[in-house]
Design a protein around this motif. Structure first.
Motif, PDB file in Angstrom:
ATOM      1  N   THR A  28       0.833  -1.198   0.000  1.00  0.00           N
ATOM      2  CA  THR A  28       0.000   0.000   0.000  1.00  0.00           C
ATOM      3  C   THR A  28       0.870   1.251   0.000  1.00  0.00           C
ATOM      4  O   THR A  28       0.615   2.205  -0.737  1.00  0.00           O
ATOM      5  CB  THR A  28      -0.938   0.001   1.222  1.00  0.00           C
ATOM      6  N   TYR A  29       1.899   1.228   0.814  1.00  0.00           N
ATOM      7  CA  TYR A  29       2.840   2.343   0.881  1.00  0.00           C
ATOM      8  C   TYR A  29       3.488   2.564  -0.484  1.00  0.00           C
ATOM      9  O   TYR A  29       3.569   3.697  -0.961  1.00  0.00           O
ATOM     10  CB  TYR A  29       3.887   2.046   1.948  1.00  0.00           C
ATOM     11  N   ILE A  92      -5.617  13.272   1.553  1.00  0.00           N
ATOM     12  CA  ILE A  92      -6.690  13.626   2.473  1.00  0.00           C
ATOM     13  C   ILE A  92      -6.254  13.252   3.887  1.00  0.00           C
ATOM     14  O   ILE A  92      -5.858  12.115   4.123  1.00  0.00           O
ATOM     15  CB  ILE A  92      -7.985  12.839   2.143  1.00  0.00           C
ATOM     16  N   ILE A  93      -6.346  14.189   4.825  1.00  0.00           N
ATOM     17  CA  ILE A  93      -6.016  13.889   6.218  1.00  0.00           C
ATOM     18  C   ILE A  93      -7.280  14.070   7.050  1.00  0.00           C
ATOM     19  O   ILE A  93      -7.841  15.160   7.128  1.00  0.00           O
ATOM     20  CB  ILE A  93      -4.903  14.807   6.760  1.00  0.00           C
ATOM     21  N   MET A 116      -7.007   9.533  -4.942  1.00  0.00           N
ATOM     22  CA  MET A 116      -7.014  10.005  -3.563  1.00  0.00           C
ATOM     23  C   MET A 116      -6.304   9.033  -2.632  1.00  0.00           C
ATOM     24  O   MET A 116      -6.541   7.829  -2.685  1.00  0.00           O
ATOM     25  CB  MET A 116      -8.451  10.186  -3.065  1.00  0.00           C
ATOM     26  N   ILE A 117      -5.474   9.603  -1.784  1.00  0.00           N
ATOM     27  CA  ILE A 117      -4.812   8.861  -0.710  1.00  0.00           C
ATOM     28  C   ILE A 117      -5.301   9.488   0.582  1.00  0.00           C
ATOM     29  O   ILE A 117      -5.229  10.710   0.741  1.00  0.00           O
ATOM     30  CB  ILE A 117      -3.280   9.010  -0.779  1.00  0.00           C
ATOM     31  N   CYS A 131     -11.696   6.799  -1.075  1.00  0.00           N
ATOM     32  CA  CYS A 131     -10.312   6.990  -1.512  1.00  0.00           C
ATOM     33  C   CYS A 131      -9.746   5.732  -2.156  1.00  0.00           C
ATOM     34  O   CYS A 131     -10.193   4.624  -1.896  1.00  0.00           O
ATOM     35  CB  CYS A 131      -9.447   7.410  -0.327  1.00  0.00           C
ATOM     36  N   ASP A 132      -8.737   5.928  -2.997  1.00  0.00           N
ATOM     37  CA  ASP A 132      -8.089   4.814  -3.682  1.00  0.00           C
ATOM     38  C   ASP A 132      -7.150   4.059  -2.754  1.00  0.00           C
ATOM     39  O   ASP A 132      -7.009   2.846  -2.855  1.00  0.00           O
ATOM     40  CB  ASP A 132      -7.308   5.341  -4.895  1.00  0.00           C
ATOM     41  N   ILE A 133      -6.484   4.783  -1.885  1.00  0.00           N
ATOM     42  CA  ILE A 133      -5.516   4.194  -0.961  1.00  0.00           C
ATOM     43  C   ILE A 133      -5.751   4.782   0.420  1.00  0.00           C
ATOM     44  O   ILE A 133      -5.924   5.998   0.561  1.00  0.00           O
ATOM     45  CB  ILE A 133      -4.065   4.495  -1.406  1.00  0.00           C
ATOM     46  N   THR A 134      -5.756   3.920   1.432  1.00  0.00           N
ATOM     47  CA  THR A 134      -5.896   4.382   2.811  1.00  0.00           C
ATOM     48  C   THR A 134      -4.662   3.993   3.593  1.00  0.00           C
ATOM     49  O   THR A 134      -4.237   2.839   3.575  1.00  0.00           O
ATOM     50  CB  THR A 134      -7.140   3.767   3.485  1.00  0.00           C
TER      51      THR A 134
END
Length: 181
Positions: A28-29, A92-93, A116-117, A131-134
């Motif tokens: 994921t990272y 996104i935070i 989006m991450i 989002c695409d990645i969390t």
């Protein structure tokens, strides 16, 4: 006394960063780093104390020649999201993953097909679903945010982790030193 408070707060930060580090999934990272690396622009979205984190991350990324923007008003963030595109990446935070203002931004970004991450708490939430990645942060930190000053250790940890692959060893040392000032 103050020494005990200082020691406990320091330990809380250390524990939060260690637990966040234990949540790092290498695949994921890697996907997140690839998205950020390929992006023409990186736009960061957050509210409250997360906007301060976004601004600091913007400065760190500019030091390594990455074009990053952050906005201080909700209206500006909405306009930026509505006019975004596939060449940009949104970071996104959101601690809770349920912040109404950020959820609205994510919906606009989804329509514009902006990758989006999100950096958010462990578990399912509305924002991470869009989002695409969390990238997860520890959930117990949310407990302290309700009754105490914000503890930015976990999202800040992710922001520093993002910087590192794009840097030479010399640049990493410079950024680390600059962040510690």
């Amino acid at each position: 006394g103050i020494t005990e408070i200082s020691s406990n707060l320091s330990q809380l930060f250390v524990d939060a960063v260690k637990e966040t580090n234990s949540l790092v999934d290498e695949d994921t990272y890697g996907q997140a780093i690839d998205l950020l690396d390929q992006a023409t622009f990186i736009d960061i979205y957050g509210v409250g104390s997360n906007q301060h984190l976004a601004y600091n991350f913007t400065l760190d990324m500019r030091r390594i020649n990455k074009e990053v923007t952050t906005s201080t008003s909700q209206q500006e963030q909405l306009i930026k999201a509505a006019t975004s595109n596939k060449d940009r990446v949104a970071l996104i935070i959101s601690y809770t993953g349920e912040t109404k203002d950020i959820l609205e931004i994510c919906q606009l970004l989804k329509v514009s097909e902006t990758p989006m991450i999100c950096i958010s708490s462990v578990g399912n939430n509305s924002i991470s679903d869009l989002c695409d990645i969390t990238l997860n942060i520890v959930t117990w930190e949310k407990m302290f945010r309700k009754s105490a000053p914000s503890l930015p250790a976990c999202p800040l940890c992710w922001c520093w982790i993002f910087c590192m692959p794009a840097c030479s060893r010399e640049t990493m040392i410079k950024i680390s030193n600059a962040c510690l000032r």
